[in-house]
Enzyme design. Structure first.
Site, PDB file in Angstrom:
ATOM      1  CB  SER A  61      -6.876   2.946  -4.916  1.00 19.51           C
ATOM      2  OG  SER A  61      -5.572   3.246  -4.497  1.00 19.51           O
ATOM      3  NE  ARG A 110      -0.376   8.091  -8.398  1.00 25.80           N
ATOM      4  CZ  ARG A 110      -1.379   7.579  -7.702  1.00 25.80           C
ATOM      5  NH1 ARG A 110      -2.608   8.072  -7.853  1.00 25.80           N
ATOM      6  NH2 ARG A 110      -1.175   6.576  -6.873  1.00 25.80           N
ATOM      7  CG  ASP A 115       1.077  -0.709  -2.513  1.00 24.76           C
ATOM      8  OD1 ASP A 115       0.758  -0.889  -3.706  1.00 24.76           O
ATOM      9  OD2 ASP A 115       1.102   0.423  -1.981  1.00 24.76           O
ATOM     10  NE  ARG A 141      -0.537   0.651   9.343  1.00 27.77           N
ATOM     11  CZ  ARG A 141      -1.535   1.513   9.142  1.00 27.77           C
ATOM     12  NH1 ARG A 141      -2.362   1.822  10.127  1.00 27.77           N
ATOM     13  NH2 ARG A 141      -1.715   2.035   7.951  1.00 27.77           N
ATOM     14  CD  GLU A 170       3.827  -1.922   1.635  1.00 30.38           C
ATOM     15  OE1 GLU A 170       4.741  -1.275   1.118  1.00 30.38           O
ATOM     16  OE2 GLU A 170       2.719  -1.434   1.924  1.00 30.38           O
ATOM     17  CB  ALA A 202       2.594   6.420  10.568  1.00 31.80           C
ATOM     18  CG  HIS A 214      -3.001   9.213   6.327  1.00 31.56           C
ATOM     19  ND1 HIS A 214      -2.684   9.157   4.989  1.00 31.56           N
ATOM     20  CD2 HIS A 214      -4.344   8.948   6.398  1.00 31.56           C
ATOM     21  CE1 HIS A 214      -3.754   8.867   4.290  1.00 31.56           C
ATOM     22  NE2 HIS A 214      -4.781   8.733   5.111  1.00 31.56           N
TER      23      HIS A 214
END
Length: 245
Positions: free
Chosen positions: A63, A70, A86, A91, A153, A165, A169
């Site tokens: 990832s 990108r 991040d 969370r 993050e 959320a 997703h």
């Protein structure tokens, strides 16, 4: 380059990447320890915690690589650290909206944490309705030979915001096309309803608390007991008297 040299080079790359990922793991553990202490403090002193639960994750090397490609950035560990903020994510799910800002304030007051940025998607939701409070914090990690400053993050949201959320997703997982306008409107409408529910539940919580506080129905026995780490301690009357003096 012969085969042995290639093996040694691969071992060195693996070592450096393992150390790189390990540091983010340790930074997450530092933050999680801080959150757990705050949660226990509130539970013991106030019989209520603003923190429901936490969930952490570290981006996979794949990832990370795809994100750097990108961005058209060079693939070096220094470039990754400065470009991707991040890699480590935490969370925090809270009961009420006011809890979000309370937890955020408590984290920002901790001297060893440096706040790099705050994005308030509660006061300023994303166009699709997404709501959450995002903090970028720099965490000190002490290793055997050095100290590293690592970016984590932190996303803080209510149960209702997390519900929206998570399902958003799942609905759009691996869907890369443009979302039809009527679906965007429905998503935003669902987010607005979740926010209204948050406000309603917080109002109910506040009103019930005011009623309980007015009744002041703590028994004498309850006032003479404290619970630490699931162990109950009785407070001797003389001890309370001496402390009061």
């Amino acid at each position: 380059m012969n085969t042995q040299d290639q093996i040694e080079k691969f071992k060195q790359i693996k070592y450096e990447l393992t150390r790189f990922m390990m540091i983010y793991k340790f930074a997450l553990e530092e933050i999680e320890t801080k959150i757990d202490i705050l949660k226990q403090e509130f539970q013991m002193l106030h019989d209520y915690s603003p923190i429901e639960h936490t969930k952490s994750r570290i981006k996979s090397p794949e990832s990370i690589m795809n994100k750097m490609l990108r961005k058209n950035s060079e693939l070096s560990l220094d470039a990754i650290k400065s470009s991707i903020k991040d890699i480590a994510g935490l969370r925090i799910t809270c009961s009420f909206i006011s809890d979000i800002y309370q937890v955020s304030a408590m984290l920002q007051k901790q001297d060893d944490l440096k706040v790099l940025g705050v994005k308030d998607y509660i006061k300023n939701p994303k166009p699709n309705g997404y709501q959450s409070l995002h903090l970028l914090v720099e965490v000190p990690v002490f290793l055997s030979d050095c100290q590293e400053h690592v970016c984590v993050e932190v996303q803080i949201r209510t149960i209702a915001m997390d519900f929206w959320a998570s399902l958003e997703h799942k609905i759009f997982y691996k869907y890369s096309q443009a979302v039809p306008e009527h679906l965007t409107r429905e998503l935003k409408n669902a987010a607005d309803k979740a926010y209204e529910l948050d406000l309603q539940m917080e109002r109910l919580h506040r009103e019930i608390k005011e009623i309980k506080d007015a009744q002041g129905d703590d028994s004498d026995e309850e006032l003479r007991q404290i619970i630490i780490n699931n162990q109950q301690f009785n407070l001797p009357a003389n001890f309370i008297k001496l402390l009061g003096e």
